[in-house]
Design an enzyme around this catalytic site. Structure first.
Site, mmCIF file in Angstrom:
data_model
loop_
_atom_site.group_PDB
_atom_site.id
_atom_site.type_symbol
_atom_site.label_atom_id
_atom_site.label_comp_id
_atom_site.label_asym_id
_atom_site.label_seq_id
_atom_site.Cartn_x
_atom_site.Cartn_y
_atom_site.Cartn_z
ATOM 1 N N ARG A 174 36.404 32.784 33.327
ATOM 2 C CA ARG A 174 36.882 32.867 34.709
ATOM 3 C C ARG A 174 35.785 33.454 35.584
ATOM 4 O O ARG A 174 35.084 34.364 35.168
ATOM 5 C CB ARG A 174 38.100 33.797 34.766
ATOM 6 C CG ARG A 174 39.409 33.057 34.653
ATOM 7 C CD ARG A 174 40.572 33.981 34.537
ATOM 8 N NE ARG A 174 40.508 35.123 35.444
ATOM 9 C CZ ARG A 174 41.549 35.932 35.659
ATOM 10 N NH1 ARG A 174 42.683 35.709 35.045
ATOM 11 N NH2 ARG A 174 41.438 36.950 36.460
ATOM 12 N N ARG B 253 39.248 35.650 27.676
ATOM 13 C CA ARG B 253 40.480 34.912 27.947
ATOM 14 C C ARG B 253 40.230 33.560 28.616
ATOM 15 O O ARG B 253 39.346 33.400 29.430
ATOM 16 C CB ARG B 253 41.470 35.763 28.745
ATOM 17 C CG ARG B 253 41.048 36.141 30.125
ATOM 18 C CD ARG B 253 42.056 37.128 30.701
ATOM 19 N NE ARG B 253 41.634 37.600 32.002
ATOM 20 C CZ ARG B 253 42.190 38.620 32.623
ATOM 21 N NH1 ARG B 253 43.153 39.291 32.061
ATOM 22 N NH2 ARG B 253 41.757 38.986 33.811
ATOM 23 N N ARG C 248 46.069 55.873 42.104
ATOM 24 C CA ARG C 248 44.769 55.583 41.512
ATOM 25 C C ARG C 248 43.730 56.635 41.890
ATOM 26 O O ARG C 248 42.621 56.621 41.376
ATOM 27 C CB ARG C 248 44.280 54.240 42.039
ATOM 28 C CG ARG C 248 44.532 53.049 41.092
ATOM 29 C CD ARG C 248 43.725 51.959 41.635
ATOM 30 N NE ARG C 248 43.476 50.706 41.084
ATOM 31 C CZ ARG C 248 44.272 49.670 40.947
ATOM 32 N NH1 ARG C 248 45.538 49.771 41.161
ATOM 33 N NH2 ARG C 248 43.806 48.517 40.563
ATOM 34 N N LYS D 169 48.782 46.539 30.992
ATOM 35 C CA LYS D 169 49.856 47.180 31.767
ATOM 36 C C LYS D 169 51.015 46.205 32.016
ATOM 37 O O LYS D 169 52.170 46.590 31.974
ATOM 38 C CB LYS D 169 49.311 47.717 33.099
ATOM 39 C CG LYS D 169 48.362 48.900 32.900
ATOM 40 C CD LYS D 169 48.126 49.651 34.197
ATOM 41 C CE LYS D 169 47.145 48.935 35.088
ATOM 42 N NZ LYS D 169 45.740 49.063 34.685
HETATM 43 P P1 AMP Z 1 45.379 45.518 40.576
HETATM 44 O O1 AMP Z 1 46.105 44.222 40.393
HETATM 45 O O2 AMP Z 1 46.252 46.703 40.294
HETATM 46 O O3 AMP Z 1 44.069 45.578 39.847
HETATM 47 O O4 AMP Z 1 45.029 45.615 42.135
HETATM 48 C C1 AMP Z 1 44.264 44.626 42.796
HETATM 49 C C2 AMP Z 1 43.546 45.225 43.992
HETATM 50 O O5 AMP Z 1 44.501 45.768 44.912
HETATM 51 C C3 AMP Z 1 42.642 46.403 43.644
HETATM 52 O O6 AMP Z 1 41.362 45.968 43.238
HETATM 53 C C4 AMP Z 1 42.591 47.142 44.976
HETATM 54 O O7 AMP Z 1 41.735 46.494 45.905
HETATM 55 C C5 AMP Z 1 44.022 46.985 45.482
HETATM 56 N N1 AMP Z 1 44.875 48.091 45.020
HETATM 57 C C6 AMP Z 1 45.969 48.019 44.198
HETATM 58 N N2 AMP Z 1 46.514 49.238 43.997
HETATM 59 C C7 AMP Z 1 45.755 50.111 44.692
HETATM 60 C C8 AMP Z 1 45.780 51.516 44.869
HETATM 61 N N3 AMP Z 1 46.717 52.294 44.285
HETATM 62 N N4 AMP Z 1 44.824 52.085 45.659
HETATM 63 C C9 AMP Z 1 43.885 51.339 46.265
HETATM 64 N N5 AMP Z 1 43.796 50.004 46.118
HETATM 65 C C10 AMP Z 1 44.713 49.382 45.351
#
Ligand code: AMP
Length: 222
Positions: free
Chosen positions: A168, A128, A94, A17
């Site tokens: 990691r 990675r 999400r 993404k």
């Molecule tokens: P990401 O970098 O998008 O994987 O987000 C990291 C963490 O932020 C996720 O594992 C969730 O704990 C939280 N998070 C990010 N976006 C959302 C969302 N739309 N709904 C709920 N939690 C989110």
């Protein structure tokens, strides 16, 4: 020239993404790239009340409660840059509740669905590693440095340092499986919701790096 689009970038962890957002930014430089994960990480770094609220969930790889995320996104979508140039939502919505809430805040032009096989995601994420000296990123399976000097050892292409493949700590097979299972469970109703509105555009995410600016323009309809 079109300079206003309202896009959702949707796909599993490891679909690329971040890379795809960069490609969209090249053709729509003013679009507001809004990554909810980045906003939470920034708030966590600055120890804000929002960051502290999200921390426990993020540490476990669980979703932050819908109402917290929705309020945060509503505030961000009300800012001037979004009103002028639209948005590229990355990591939101999400869940179905988040999708329904978004429809009360703004219309959406397209949900870009990044499609990729689980085997490729696994290789991308579990393979990675980076150079500790200069930060260059490699992949044991798909993007090794050119000069190999041992079973798991190479010379960094960029700075020449000796580097070793080390997994990691948050990229283990078990956590990745949990993250992918969580994605699949929540993704289905979100995709169905936007399919009913005729807004889903599928993108083959295995080779997005090969897409030209014209390809991207065609995908997002500008
Ligand atoms: P990401 O970098 O998008 O994987 O987000 C990291 C963490 O932020 C996720 O594992 C969730 O704990 C939280 N998070 C990010 N976006 C959302 C969302 N739309 N709904 C709920 N939690 C989110």
């Amino acid at each position: 020239m079109i300079d206003m689009k309202k896009l959702i970038l949707f796909g599993p962890p490891g679909a690329g993404k971040g890379t795809f957002s960069g490609q969209i930014k090249r053709v729509l430089p003013n679009i507001a790239h809004i990554s909810t994960g980045d906003i939470f990480r920034e708030n966590l770094k600055n120890q804000t009340p929002l960051g502290l609220k999200a921390k426990g969930y993020m540490d476990k790889g669980e979703l932050v409660p819908d109402d917290v995320v929705i309020d945060m996104v509503r505030d961000r979508l009300n800012q001037d840059d979004v009103k002028q140039h639209g948005f590229l939502l990355d990591g939101f919505p999400r869940t179905l509740a988040q999708s329904e809430a978004l429809s009360t805040i703004s219309e959406v032009d397209i949900l870009l669905l990044l499609e990729i096989g689980r085997d490729i995601i696994t290789k991308r994420i579990l393979g990675r590693f980076g150079c500790p000296e200069c930060g260059e990123i490699y992949n044991k399976y798909t993007l090794q440095p050119k000069v190999q000097i041992g079973e798991n050892k190479w010379k960094c292409d960029k700075c020449g340092a000796e580097i070793e493949f080390i997994q990691r700590s948050d990229d283990t097979e078990e956590t990745l499986k949990n993250r992918l299972d969580t994605y699949e469970k929540n993704a289905k109703p979100v995709i169905e919701y936007y399919e009913k509105k005729g807004l889903v555009k599928k993108v083959d995410a295995e080779n997005t790096l090969a897409l030209t600016e014209d390809d991207i323009k065609k995908i997002i309809g500008i």
